[in-house]
Structures are given as structure tokens and as C-alpha cells.
Design an enzyme around this catalytic site. Structure first.
Site, PDB file in Angstrom:
ATOM      1  CB  SER A  67      -0.938  -0.082   1.207  1.00  0.00           C
ATOM      2  OG  SER A  67      -1.803   0.991   1.275  1.00  0.00           O
ATOM      3  CG  ASP A 285      -2.924  -0.622  -2.147  1.00  0.00           C
ATOM      4  OD1 ASP A 285      -3.016   0.544  -1.710  1.00  0.00           O
ATOM      5  OD2 ASP A 285      -3.374  -1.615  -1.533  1.00  0.00           O
TER       6      ASP A 285
HETATM    7 MG    MG Z   1      -3.655   1.206   0.256  1.00  0.00          MG
END
Ligand code: MG
Ligand code: 16G
Length: 549
Positions: A67, A285
Site C-alpha cells: 500500500s 495500491d
Molecule cells: Mg492502500
């Protein structure tokens, strides 16, 4: 049927567990330095297959990403069949498997899992997997694939894509051909679903001014570029921070987490953005979204997840009213303790609002209890869920005026533009753009729905963060004993003060949040509370919170 022990042995020997590391499946799966995750990925491959077998061969998702973390980190998380986060009881199984010290211990742990979870090994195992753009991704995916091979799973590679697209795939695959069909299980299906709904919603509205999208130098850049082809000129935007192959660029001084945490414009945009322009940042992400704009004087203003929740929830309520469905469709909002107090007040004056502990799974499950559940974390992760009953209501309702009919059509299109499986930066971006267009809002008008209370977030490194236990959706500490009343005393000394302390689920730290009527007071409160935490919990001297700024 039993496990093919030999295949697992061979694979496990190829992917040995590092001796000195304890892994934990946390709030967002496993997450640590990409270089140490090889054995974890191999084992997650096996676990995902077992989860699929347990659920009668329904497809399980595996996403390799860290992320918003810096580039050397990586991680992996599992996605359950409806596209939601892995069921909590299996997080424990994931942790257990990942820490088995040897191949024999791993096989023992697998056998014990198969027994306790009553897994029928003769069932098929189906998985779909993807990764973000991190350089450590391909090697980790190879380890994951070895895990699939060792257990004989039917595995589909979704390539390099965003976390929410992978979640979409999982739900689309598992609902294919049923009355709940979620869409075509391809990227083309995803982009068409979102963009068709978006175009319907903005038909007849004046054209939007160009939006700037900060892609955090991550996978969102690839997805946003594809989305542009589907949107045509219905939403003009330019992409910034798209350097997905530049070493060290990912999430570095850009992206949603940078903007939210530092409450600043990414330096890379300072020469690009013009006064009055609106922009948004995705995270690495593309499941978080933060908006911002520069006012006429070029001053930066942030529009975070709370502001998105306020904008979107009010719009949905309005459409429900227009469609004359107020009696049948109740809208509610879910937040966490990090929600700005001013946003909570704004929302509570209009709708039921619930506060739950941090982490998508808590918000998602709470939102499922409403007919329409709007959930957003202040950090920009969120979505809107429409219950099955509500979807049926929308499709059966007979509007009696053209206005009602438009309201109803708008609601139906909203169910399609929104990725209901998980927070999705691109889908949320389209949702925001729809509302801005319908309300004819610029960033300024949106921002003025309410004025954020000044706030401050501080982290404290302590000897043992597990000594910190909370209650009341993380708003109060029950342990260490006595600390909460000291915090209360400090809070009472600051006008409009609110503060809470919780252990992080993703980092080895304790987090302190404070807000107050004035910025200086919010800073002071945060650092005083952090000092208390430090003194109480024997923190690392290097990290003793500095006196307030
Ligand atoms: Mg994320
Ligand atoms: C993870 C969570 C996010 C949460 C954050 C809190 C998911 C998919 N993500 O990123 O929802 O806000 O952790 O981090 O659940 P913290 O526990 O370190 O404060």
C-alpha cells in the site's frame, strides 16, 4: 484425500522461514520488508487454497502489496469470496502457518488446520492473485505460485493491478451467472462498469474542469491511464507522479498518505498546480483517496476521507428523498475515532453515525447493517454499501414523477459507479466528481460543508505496545491502568479538546491523536498525551516526544 506432502516439502525447502523473524497477519495482512517475505508468500499460497477448499471451491483473492508503505516494504493479504477482507478467525491461521519454524512444523500446522477447520481436501481450490508495482513483487509472486503448485490450486494471474480491482475480480468471479452478478471478471468489465455509470450520472451536466491526479508513482498510474480511455472527455484529468519504474519513487513525498499525514501539497506538484485547481492523491495500491485544492491565493486545503463521507452521504440522502424512498431506504455512516470531530457533528445532524475500531473490516461490517452504509476512514479509505434488499427495492420501485424517476436512476447508477467490495480510489474519485458536478461545487464549496477542527497525530515508540488496550471503539484506554484518567485531565484543560491513544496495527508504535479548537492547543495536547504515554510505558529515549511545537 490427504495433502501431497512431497510437493509441499520440496516447496517449503525452497522457501525456508528466516529463523529470527516473527510474522503477524495484521490489520492489512502481512507487511514488512519485501526481502524477508519469501516463505510467507509460499505459505500464503497454500493457505489461500485451503480457504477456497473450505468454502467449496469459491475463489479466494491474494494481493501482494504494501500500500502506502515505502518501496522496500511489501506485503500480502487474502480476499474472501464476496471481495471482502479475510475472515478474522483465519488471520490467526495465517499467523500460525507463517511462523512454523521448519518444513516438518509447517506440515504439522497444515494438518492441524485441516482438522480444526474441517477442510475437505477433495474440494477444488481456486485463487486469483495480483501485485502492485514494487520491485520485490515478481519474486514474491513466484514464491506464491510455488505455494499454489504445491497444493494443486487452480490459480489465475491478474497481473499488476490495484488492490480494489483484485477485490472486484474476486466478487465478479464468484457471482458470475447468478442473480447477484457483480460484473464481468476482467479489467475491461471493471472499467466499463464504472465509466458507464459515471457517464450516465453526469449526462447533461456542464463539463468538469480538469482534475489533477497524483498517482503516488504506483499502480494507480496504470489503472488511471486505462480509465481515461473509457471516460473520454466526460472527465478531463492529467496524471502526475506516474514514475512506476523509478527506484525509490513509490509513495515518496507524494500519494494519499503523504498528503493526509503531512497536510501538505506533494512538492512535486508545487509547480504544476494552479490556484483554484482541484486535485487528488491515490496511495500506492490505489485504495485510498485524498482530495485537495489551492485557493485563489494559492493556499493548500485538504479534503480527506471525512470530507468525502460528508459530501457523499448528503448526496445519497438527497437522491433517496428525490426518489421518494425515504421510508424504505435508510442511510447511515460509519467512522473511526480518527474522524474529525467537526465531521462527526456535521453528519450526526443529518444521519445515524456509528464509530468503530480502525481497520477496513470493522467499518465494512458495520456499514453492512444499514440499507445504505457509507464508510470512510479519515485517511481516505472507504466506500458505500447497498444491501441486497436495497438493491431489490431500487429495481422494483415505480416512480410516479419524472423527478422521482431521475432520483431512482441516479441511485441505481451510484450502485454501479461505486466499488462496493472495498475502498477504491478511482471509483471514489468518480463518485466525488459526480457529486461535485451535481452540486456545482468547486473545492471551496465542498470544503465549507464544515470547518475541520485542528488536529495532530503523534507516534510513540514504547517497550510493548500490546500493553495498550482500548475500549469504546478505541476512544478510551483500559490499560495501562490509570492512564486514561490522566489523559482526561489533560483533555479538559484544552478548549474543544479530544484525544485518544491506541496501539498501531501495522507498526510497532502507539499512536496519539488530539484535536482542539486552536492548532496550538491541538499540538500541545497531542505532545502532552504522548509524553504521558512515554513516561507510563517506558519508551525508547530517542523517540521521547519533543515538547509541543
Ligand atoms: Mg492502500
Ligand atoms: C491499515 C488498514 C487501514 C487502517 C490502517 C491503520 C486495511 C485494509 N487497512 O492500513 O484501514 O486505517 O491500517 O494503521 O484494513 P495503524 O493501525 O498503524 O494506525
Amino acid at each position: 484425500m490427504s495433502l501431497s506432502i512431497d510437493a509441499i516439502k520440496v516447496g517449503s525447502e525452497k522457501h525456508p522461514k528466516p529463523a529470527d523473524i516473527h510474522f503477524q497477519y495484521g490489520t492489512a495482512g502481512f507487511r514488512t520488508l519485501g526481502g524477508v517475505l519469501d516463505s510467507v508468500l509460499f505459505r500464503v499460497g497454500i493457505l489461500a487454497a485451503l480457504r477456497s477448499k473450505r468454502l467449496d471451491g469459491r475463489t479466494i483473492g491474494v494481493m501482494v502489496t504494501a500500500s502506502h508503505n515505502p518501496e522496500p516494504d511489501n506485503g500480502v493479504k487474502l480476499v474472501d469470496p464476496r471481495g471482502e477482507m479475510l475472515e478474522a478467525s483465519w488471520e490467526v491461521h495465517a499467523t500460525t502457518l507463517s511462523n512454523a519454524p521448519t518444513t516438518d512444523a509447517l506440515i504439522e500446522a497444515l494438518n492441524s488446520l485441516i482438522q480444526t477447520a474441517k477442510i475437505d481436501l477433495s474440494k477444488p481450490a481456486r485463487v486469483v492473485y495480483a501485485r502492485d508495482t514494487r520491485p520485490s513483487g515478481p519474486a514474491l509472486v513466484a514464491a506464491l505460485e510455488d505455494g499454489f503448485k504445491a497444493i494443486g490450486a487452480e490459480a489465475r494471474d491478474a497481473g499488476v493491478t490495484t488492490t480494489p480491482i483484485l477485490h472486484y475480480f474476486v466478487r465478479a468471479i464468484n457471482t458470475k451467472g447468478t442473480q447477484y452478478s457483480y460484473g464481468e471478471d476482467s479489467e475491461d468489465g471493471y472499467f466499463r462498469k464504472l465509466s458507464d455509470a459515471y457517464k450516465k450520472l453526469v449526462t447533461g451536466r456542464p463539463p468538469a474542469s480538469p482534475l489533477l491526479i497524483d498517482c503516488a508513482n504506483g499502480v494507480g498510474a496504470i489503472a488511471a491511464k486505462k480509465l481515461a480511455n473509457y471516460l473520454g472527455d466526460s472527465l478531463p484529468f492529467t496524471l502526475e507522479n506516474t514514475a512506476i519504474t523509478t527506484e525509490g519513487a513509490l509513495n515518496n513525498a507524494c500519494g494519499a498518505d503523504f498528503v493526509k499525514t503531512s497536510q501538505k501539497l506533494p512538492p512535486s506538484l508545487s509547480n504544476v498546480m494552479k490556484p483554484g485547481q482541484r486535485a487528488c492523491s491515490l496511495d500506492g495500491d490505489a485504495d485510498r483517496l485524498i482530495y485537495f485544492y489551492l485557493d485563489e491565493r494559492g493556499v493548500f486545503h485538504m479534503l480527506d476521507g471525512d470530507k468525502i463521507a460528508a459530501l457523499v452521504a448528503a448526496f445519497i440522502v438527497e437522491q433517496v428523498k428525490i426518489a421518494d424512498l425515504e421510508d424504505k431506504v435508510k442511510v447511515g455512516v460509519v467512522q473511526t475515532a480518527y474522524a474529525n470531530g467537526a465531521s462527526t457533528k456535521y453528519l450526526q445532524e443529518r444521519l445515524p453515525v456509528k464509530c468503530v475500531p480502525t481497520g477496513v473490516k470493522h467499518l465494512h461490517h458495520a456499514a453492512e447493517r444499514y440499507d445504505v452504509g457509507v464508510y470512510f476512514e479519515a485517511n481516505g479509505h472507504g466506500t458505500v454499501l447497498f444491501s441486497d434488499d436495497t438493491l431489490a427495492t431500487l429495481h422494483e420501485h415505480q416512480p410516479s414523477t419524472p423527478a422521482q424517476s431521475r432520483g431512482l436512476e441516479n441511485l441505481i447508477s451510484l450502485t454501479n459507479v461505486i466499488n462496493q467490495t472495498v475502498g477504491d480510489a478511482l471509483s471514489d474519485m468518480l463518485l466525488v466528481e459526480v457529486v461535485l458536478s451535481h452540486k456545482s461545487y468547486s473545492g471551496v464549496e465542498w470544503d465549507s460543508l464544515y470547518v475541520d477542527l485542528p488536529n495532530r497525530l503523534v507516534k510513540v515508540v514504547v517497550a510493548d505496545r500490546n500493553a495498550f488496550k482500548t475500549e469504546d471503539a478505541e476512544r478510551r484506554l483500559v490499560s495501562p491502568p490509570g492512564l486514561q484518567s490522566k489523559i482526561d485531565d489533560l483533555v479538559n484543560k484544552h478548549q474543544g479538546g479530544r484525544s485518544f491513544v491506541r496501539p498501531s496495527g501495522t507498526e510497532d508504535v502507539v499512536r496519539v491523536y488530539a484535536e482542539a479548537n486552536l492548532k496550538a492547543q491541538a499540538d500541545e495536547l497531542a505532545f502532552r498525551v504522548a509524553g504521558l504515554v512515554y513516561d507510563e510505558a517506558g519508551g525508547d529515549p530517542v523517540s521521547r516526544p519533543k515538547e509541543f511545537l
